[in-house]
Design an enzyme around this catalytic site. Sequence first.
Site: not given
Ligand code: CP
Ligand code: NVA
Length: 301
Positions: A107, A134, A137, A218, A259, A287
Amino acid sequence: MPHFLDIHTTPQSDLRSIIDSAAAMKSSRNGRPKGAQDDETPLKDHMVALIFEKPSTRTRVSFDVGVRQMGGQTMVLSGADMQLGHGETIADTARVLSRYVDLIMIRTFEEQTLLEMAEYASVPVINGLTDRTHPCQIMADVMTFEEHRGPIKGKKVVWSGDGNNVFASFAHAAKQFEFDLVFTGPEPLDPEPALRAFYTTARNPREAVEGADLVVTDTWVSMHDPQSARERRHNQLRGYQVNAALMGAAKDDALFMHCLPAHRDDEVTSEVMDGPQSVIWDEAENRMHAQKAVMRYCLGV
Ligand code: CP
Ligand code: NVA
């Protein structure tokens, strides 16, 4: 050795197999405790590195538990604590990690970091979120929709809010899984132009959700957005909140997804999040199942 970098760059038939495999693995666990291994342990003797340059709850825990259920081992690494965060190149990090582990999930911020990791690693690399996408997700989201409503092909999905990284993977999925995707949000927060072929736009949220089978939103401020933009974004997005009135304009049996993490009563009201149309907890659970299938796909096990 396939990587899992994006939904639009993964063959359509492979995506379908991943969803089917995830559903089969989920049902075969048949309610056993989360720490118990699956009947099959295809990740036995495999070591998985989970690298986080941004915070995470779901991605971190779901990958970690998923690997263990399949008999593998994990190490969770914070980017800031690695030499990666202190000037070692991504390419050199990828080369070194490939000597220790069998699979890398990362990530990160810039998509380029993910792409370089994949280019120089000699083991598969999985995208655990970048500023742009992502994909894990949305694999879970497709799985969740189909669990509740059957095939997503031909269904209408409406995204209300920011045209962000999670939306981008929805757009890629719309092409690959053949559903109709409508974006409703303010023009300054439109998705990046390269995605335009994959969705249509409707500025009025009430009109956008007419006939929707699924409504998604989101956070209004993503992890890569500057905090200084918070107030402006809230002002721009307020009219796109998913609330009971908006859900009421969708199909009667429309589902709601997010998400997570959610900012209750900003992008979605608690009434909708906790209401009968919301499938957010199944979505979060899935997930893990979807990513287990993604890891098997990458490792060919
Ligand atoms: N939805 C998601 O990726 O959550 P986290 O940021 O907690 O991993
Ligand atoms: N759009 C959000 C998703 C988190 C899972 C971010 O990137 O912070």
